[in-house]
Motif scaffolding. Structure first.
Motif, PDB file in Angstrom:
ATOM      1  N   ALA A 108     -15.936  19.902  19.971  1.00  0.00           N
ATOM      2  CA  ALA A 108     -14.708  19.818  20.764  1.00  0.00           C
ATOM      3  C   ALA A 108     -13.634  20.739  20.206  1.00  0.00           C
ATOM      4  O   ALA A 108     -12.927  21.429  20.962  1.00  0.00           O
ATOM      5  CB  ALA A 108     -14.209  18.369  20.796  1.00  0.00           C
ATOM      6  N   TYR A 109     -13.516  20.771  18.879  1.00  0.00           N
ATOM      7  CA  TYR A 109     -12.506  21.640  18.267  1.00  0.00           C
ATOM      8  C   TYR A 109     -12.826  23.113  18.519  1.00  0.00           C
ATOM      9  O   TYR A 109     -11.939  23.900  18.891  1.00  0.00           O
ATOM     10  CB  TYR A 109     -12.423  21.381  16.760  1.00  0.00           C
ATOM     11  N   ALA A 110     -14.087  23.482  18.319  1.00  0.00           N
ATOM     12  CA  ALA A 110     -14.474  24.880  18.522  1.00  0.00           C
ATOM     13  C   ALA A 110     -14.254  25.305  19.976  1.00  0.00           C
ATOM     14  O   ALA A 110     -13.775  26.413  20.243  1.00  0.00           O
ATOM     15  CB  ALA A 110     -15.939  25.082  18.120  1.00  0.00           C
ATOM     16  N   LEU A 111     -14.586  24.435  20.916  1.00  0.00           N
ATOM     17  CA  LEU A 111     -14.358  24.755  22.321  1.00  0.00           C
ATOM     18  C   LEU A 111     -12.864  24.861  22.631  1.00  0.00           C
ATOM     19  O   LEU A 111     -12.440  25.734  23.397  1.00  0.00           O
ATOM     20  CB  LEU A 111     -14.998  23.691  23.212  1.00  0.00           C
ATOM     21  N   ALA A 112     -12.061  23.978  22.045  1.00  0.00           N
ATOM     22  CA  ALA A 112     -10.613  24.032  22.258  1.00  0.00           C
ATOM     23  C   ALA A 112     -10.037  25.361  21.784  1.00  0.00           C
ATOM     24  O   ALA A 112      -9.108  25.904  22.389  1.00  0.00           O
ATOM     25  CB  ALA A 112      -9.932  22.873  21.531  1.00  0.00           C
ATOM     26  N   MET A 113     -10.595  25.900  20.713  1.00  0.00           N
ATOM     27  CA  MET A 113     -10.078  27.144  20.146  1.00  0.00           C
ATOM     28  C   MET A 113     -10.613  28.397  20.839  1.00  0.00           C
ATOM     29  O   MET A 113     -10.009  29.469  20.728  1.00  0.00           O
ATOM     30  CB  MET A 113     -10.431  27.220  18.649  1.00  0.00           C
ATOM     31  N   THR A 114     -11.741  28.272  21.552  1.00  0.00           N
ATOM     32  CA  THR A 114     -12.381  29.479  22.096  1.00  0.00           C
ATOM     33  C   THR A 114     -12.343  29.571  23.617  1.00  0.00           C
ATOM     34  O   THR A 114     -12.443  30.675  24.164  1.00  0.00           O
ATOM     35  CB  THR A 114     -13.848  29.563  21.647  1.00  0.00           C
ATOM     36  N   MET A 115     -12.221  28.464  24.316  1.00  0.00           N
ATOM     37  CA  MET A 115     -12.225  28.524  25.778  1.00  0.00           C
ATOM     38  C   MET A 115     -10.870  28.979  26.311  1.00  0.00           C
ATOM     39  O   MET A 115      -9.837  28.761  25.686  1.00  0.00           O
ATOM     40  CB  MET A 115     -12.575  27.154  26.371  1.00  0.00           C
ATOM     41  N   GLY A 116     -10.903  29.593  27.472  1.00  0.00           N
ATOM     42  CA  GLY A 116      -9.663  30.048  28.095  1.00  0.00           C
ATOM     43  C   GLY A 116      -9.331  31.489  27.824  1.00  0.00           C
ATOM     44  O   GLY A 116      -8.335  32.006  28.328  1.00  0.00           O
ATOM     45  N   ARG A 117     -10.154  32.164  26.983  1.00  0.00           N
ATOM     46  CA  ARG A 117      -9.964  33.599  26.703  1.00  0.00           C
ATOM     47  C   ARG A 117      -8.520  33.898  26.288  1.00  0.00           C
ATOM     48  O   ARG A 117      -7.862  34.793  26.780  1.00  0.00           O
ATOM     49  CB  ARG A 117     -10.363  34.426  27.918  1.00  0.00           C
ATOM     50  N   GLY A 118      -8.028  33.091  25.321  1.00  0.00           N
ATOM     51  CA  GLY A 118      -6.698  33.338  24.767  1.00  0.00           C
ATOM     52  C   GLY A 118      -5.596  32.531  25.417  1.00  0.00           C
ATOM     53  O   GLY A 118      -4.466  32.539  24.931  1.00  0.00           O
ATOM     54  N   HIS A 119      -5.875  31.811  26.508  1.00  0.00           N
ATOM     55  CA  HIS A 119      -4.864  30.999  27.184  1.00  0.00           C
ATOM     56  C   HIS A 119      -5.123  29.530  26.869  1.00  0.00           C
ATOM     57  O   HIS A 119      -6.171  28.980  27.211  1.00  0.00           O
ATOM     58  CB  HIS A 119      -4.909  31.240  28.692  1.00  0.00           C
ATOM     59  N   PHE A 120      -4.156  28.885  26.216  1.00  0.00           N
ATOM     60  CA  PHE A 120      -4.315  27.505  25.775  1.00  0.00           C
ATOM     61  C   PHE A 120      -3.759  26.587  26.850  1.00  0.00           C
ATOM     62  O   PHE A 120      -2.553  26.355  26.937  1.00  0.00           O
ATOM     63  CB  PHE A 120      -3.584  27.298  24.438  1.00  0.00           C
ATOM     64  N   GLY A 121      -4.648  26.065  27.716  1.00  0.00           N
ATOM     65  CA  GLY A 121      -4.216  25.260  28.843  1.00  0.00           C
ATOM     66  C   GLY A 121      -4.544  23.791  28.688  1.00  0.00           C
ATOM     67  O   GLY A 121      -4.804  23.291  27.581  1.00  0.00           O
ATOM     68  N   GLY A 122      -4.570  23.081  29.829  1.00  0.00           N
ATOM     69  CA  GLY A 122      -4.795  21.648  29.810  1.00  0.00           C
ATOM     70  C   GLY A 122      -6.160  21.264  29.265  1.00  0.00           C
ATOM     71  O   GLY A 122      -6.285  20.281  28.513  1.00  0.00           O
ATOM     72  N   LEU A 123      -7.207  22.017  29.617  1.00  0.00           N
ATOM     73  CA  LEU A 123      -8.546  21.721  29.108  1.00  0.00           C
ATOM     74  C   LEU A 123      -8.597  21.871  27.592  1.00  0.00           C
ATOM     75  O   LEU A 123      -9.208  21.044  26.900  1.00  0.00           O
ATOM     76  CB  LEU A 123      -9.568  22.646  29.771  1.00  0.00           C
ATOM     77  N   ASN A 124      -7.952  22.913  27.080  1.00  0.00           N
ATOM     78  CA  ASN A 124      -7.920  23.109  25.630  1.00  0.00           C
ATOM     79  C   ASN A 124      -7.228  21.943  24.934  1.00  0.00           C
ATOM     80  O   ASN A 124      -7.687  21.453  23.886  1.00  0.00           O
ATOM     81  CB  ASN A 124      -7.194  24.416  25.293  1.00  0.00           C
ATOM     82  N   MET A 125      -6.121  21.481  25.513  1.00  0.00           N
ATOM     83  CA  MET A 125      -5.397  20.348  24.933  1.00  0.00           C
ATOM     84  C   MET A 125      -6.245  19.079  24.949  1.00  0.00           C
ATOM     85  O   MET A 125      -6.248  18.297  23.987  1.00  0.00           O
ATOM     86  CB  MET A 125      -4.094  20.117  25.693  1.00  0.00           C
ATOM     87  N   ALA A 126      -6.965  18.869  26.066  1.00  0.00           N
ATOM     88  CA  ALA A 126      -7.828  17.693  26.154  1.00  0.00           C
ATOM     89  C   ALA A 126      -8.939  17.742  25.103  1.00  0.00           C
ATOM     90  O   ALA A 126      -9.251  16.728  24.453  1.00  0.00           O
ATOM     91  CB  ALA A 126      -8.424  17.597  27.559  1.00  0.00           C
ATOM     92  N   LEU A 127      -9.534  18.912  24.931  1.00  0.00           N
ATOM     93  CA  LEU A 127     -10.587  19.060  23.918  1.00  0.00           C
ATOM     94  C   LEU A 127     -10.040  18.849  22.516  1.00  0.00           C
ATOM     95  O   LEU A 127     -10.683  18.217  21.672  1.00  0.00           O
ATOM     96  CB  LEU A 127     -11.221  20.446  24.039  1.00  0.00           C
ATOM     97  N   LEU A 128      -8.843  19.390  22.260  1.00  0.00           N
ATOM     98  CA  LEU A 128      -8.231  19.202  20.949  1.00  0.00           C
ATOM     99  C   LEU A 128      -7.923  17.728  20.702  1.00  0.00           C
ATOM    100  O   LEU A 128      -8.134  17.213  19.590  1.00  0.00           O
ATOM    101  CB  LEU A 128      -6.955  20.043  20.842  1.00  0.00           C
ATOM    102  N   GLY A 129      -7.434  17.038  21.734  1.00  0.00           N
ATOM    103  CA  GLY A 129      -7.209  15.598  21.615  1.00  0.00           C
ATOM    104  C   GLY A 129      -8.503  14.858  21.332  1.00  0.00           C
ATOM    105  O   GLY A 129      -8.542  13.931  20.505  1.00  0.00           O
ATOM    106  N   GLY A 130      -9.577  15.251  22.018  1.00  0.00           N
ATOM    107  CA  GLY A 130     -10.874  14.648  21.764  1.00  0.00           C
ATOM    108  C   GLY A 130     -11.345  14.878  20.332  1.00  0.00           C
ATOM    109  O   GLY A 130     -11.947  13.990  19.709  1.00  0.00           O
ATOM    110  N   ALA A 131     -11.077  16.060  19.812  1.00  0.00           N
ATOM    111  CA  ALA A 131     -11.453  16.359  18.425  1.00  0.00           C
ATOM    112  C   ALA A 131     -10.686  15.475  17.446  1.00  0.00           C
ATOM    113  O   ALA A 131     -11.250  15.001  16.449  1.00  0.00           O
ATOM    114  CB  ALA A 131     -11.196  17.832  18.127  1.00  0.00           C
ATOM    115  N   ILE A 132      -9.417  15.241  17.723  1.00  0.00           N
ATOM    116  CA  ILE A 132      -8.607  14.378  16.847  1.00  0.00           C
ATOM    117  C   ILE A 132      -9.133  12.944  16.870  1.00  0.00           C
ATOM    118  O   ILE A 132      -9.287  12.302  15.820  1.00  0.00           O
ATOM    119  CB  ILE A 132      -7.124  14.430  17.276  1.00  0.00           C
ATOM    120  N   VAL A 133      -9.436  12.454  18.062  1.00  0.00           N
ATOM    121  CA  VAL A 133     -10.000  11.104  18.176  1.00  0.00           C
ATOM    122  C   VAL A 133     -11.353  11.028  17.470  1.00  0.00           C
ATOM    123  O   VAL A 133     -11.646  10.071  16.734  1.00  0.00           O
ATOM    124  CB  VAL A 133     -10.148  10.705  19.663  1.00  0.00           C
TER     125      VAL A 133
END
Length: 477
Positions: free
Chosen positions: A226-251
């Protein structure tokens, strides 16, 4: 007859040079597997009539498998036997590479790359762990330096070798070369690596770790993915999906900590990790300096092309200098560590990196390409010296039952630094440039972004220096 049977059942004759050659080749092939596929993405997009985001998963599947599983396979090696698991990993890598070469569809290719990444995770985790069983302790630094050199060669060789193979033989050849090299590494490991002492079950029971922590493995793998996807998806644009993945990584991280506190044989002994005066600081420093090194790969091409006006070929040539320097100085760095000691060379490497980051912020604006190259030639040996010294310091006194998982954590901290550097340092650069589309920014703005980014990078390495100083004081006290 009994003597003959015992002779046949005994492990094959161990050769230190042969074993180290096998480990080095395994490290080279796993690194080559990462970099050789990047150059094929445009060709794969045309071959499968797929979008660029879709074919990116050919690279992402490999990296995600490594990142998510590298600690777990290291621990598994401690339980079942590191030689046995490395041979299995090399077999899996070679078979998956062959399957990728024959893949009839993009989905099958991505699946094969994920399996290939699992094999690479085994190879990356256990090559460092097996150094302690194949090389005399006084030569550990040299061995670590050699592995660093082979990793750099694999990374540097990938784009050029991949380009030549694709032009001459087509995209399937880049996976066939991985299969062939993996098979050679497999033969070397089978022939020369020393046998595991006792059965995996015997060793595990002797250490009170007869069962593998499957719950911890699943939680950690999900968290890291989840963390790796949050950092790599979006091609440099940190959007809602990235935030959700980062939240999932924290949980996921929170659940992992709770789970590890309750199991009898945890995947990672968190209490010991936090109390260890060497391991915890070393992992933190490793992540920080890897984040900084990724900044050169993220920011460098934009600066060279936009601010200095270099063409594609010239930009590629300048960007290749770092990996080439890294390949040449890795073995030298290891020998210096053996002679002068790991603790002192960790500090020396970090000081060189601070100087290199300052130089990258200042010299290119004054001397252009020459200043950029001079700064890279200062920064890269510092990184190699740090890596050889840091790996040596961490693995020097690790209990034999923990070498695999500790080696996996070392590799993980580096990978997380690279993944984080891609997103964070790219975001810092874009912020400093003042536009989301850096490719069209004005040369003056790009030059300013370069200065700001490597000023921030200097701060990160300075933080690593502070951690090193605090760690040394803690050990003395």
């Amino acid at each position: 007859m009994a003597d003959i049977a015992q002779t046949r059942a005994a492990p094959l004759r161990h050769s230190t040079a042969g074993a180290l050659a096998g480990l080095s080749l395994a490290m080279l092939v796993s690194s080559l597997g990462t970099s050789i596929a990047n150059v094929a993405l445009p060709t794969l997009s045309a071959a499968f009539a797929a979008s660029f985001p879709a074919v990116q998963w050919v690279v992402l599947a490999y990296l995600l498998a490594i990142t998510a599983l590298i600690v777990s396979v290291g621990r598994l090696g401690d339980v079942v036997g590191r030689r046995l698991l490395l041979i299995a990993g090399l077999t899996l890598f070679s078979a998956a590479s062959f399957a990728a070469a024959l893949a009839p569809s993009l989905a099958m290719l991505i699946a094969a790359r994920a399996v290939q990444g699992l094999g690479a995770a085994v190879m990356m985790a256990l090559t460092i762990a097996l150094v302690g069983e194949t090389v005399p302790k006084q030569r550990t630094g040299s061995a670590m330096g050699l592995l660093g050199t082979m990793s750099a060669i694999g990374t540097a060789l990938g784009p050029s070798l991949g380009g030549v193979l694709i032009a001459a033989l087509g995209w399937r050849s880049i996976f066939l070369i991985n299969a062939a090299l993996g098979a050679v590494a497999l033969l070397a490991a089978w022939r020369f690596l020393p046998g595991d002492k006792g059965s995996g079950i015997d060793r595990a029971e002797a250490k009170g770790a007869a069962r593998f922590d499957m719950l911890g493995t699943l939680l950690l793998a999900a968290t890291l993915a989840a963390y790796a996807l949050a950092m790599t998806m979006g091609r440099g644009h940190f959007g809602g999906l990235n935030m959700a993945l980062l939240g999932g990584a924290i949980v996921g991280a929170a659940l992992f900590v709770v789970a590890e506190a309750k199991v009898a044989s945890p995947l990672v002994k968190l209490a010991l990790l936090l109390r260890d005066p060497v391991l915890a600081p070393s992992l933190a420093m490793n992540a920080l300096v890897s984040t900084v090194m990724m900044a050169t790969l993220v920011v460098g091409p934009f600066f060279l092309s936009r601010a200095l006006g270099l063409g594609d070929a010239a930009t590629g040539a300048v960007m290749s200098i770092g990996p080439v320097v890294s390949a040449f100085c890795g073995i030298i760095a290891g020998r210096v560590v053996d002679r002068l000691g790991a603790a002192a060379m960790i500090m020396a490497g970090l000081v060189l990196m601070v100087a290199g980051c300052v130089a990258l912020a200042v010299l290119p604006g004054v001397f252009g390409v020459v200043g950029y190259v001079a700064a890279i030639i200062l920064l890269t040996p510092g990184y190699q010296l740090f890596q050889a010294a840091n790996n040596t310091a961490v693995m020097a006194d690790v209990d034999s039952s923990e070498r695999g998982v500790v080696s996996g954590m070392l590799s993980l901290s580096r990978n997380l630094g690279l993944v984080t550097g891609t997103a964070v340092m790219g975001a810092v650069f874009a912020f400093a440039v003042g536009t989301k589309d850096v490719a069209t920014a004005a040369p003056v703005a790009v030059a300013g972004g370069m200065v700001f980014t490597f000023a921030a990078a200097t701060g990160l390495v300075a933080l690593a220096v502070a951690i090193a100083v605090a760690g040394r004081r803690g050990r003395i006290a």
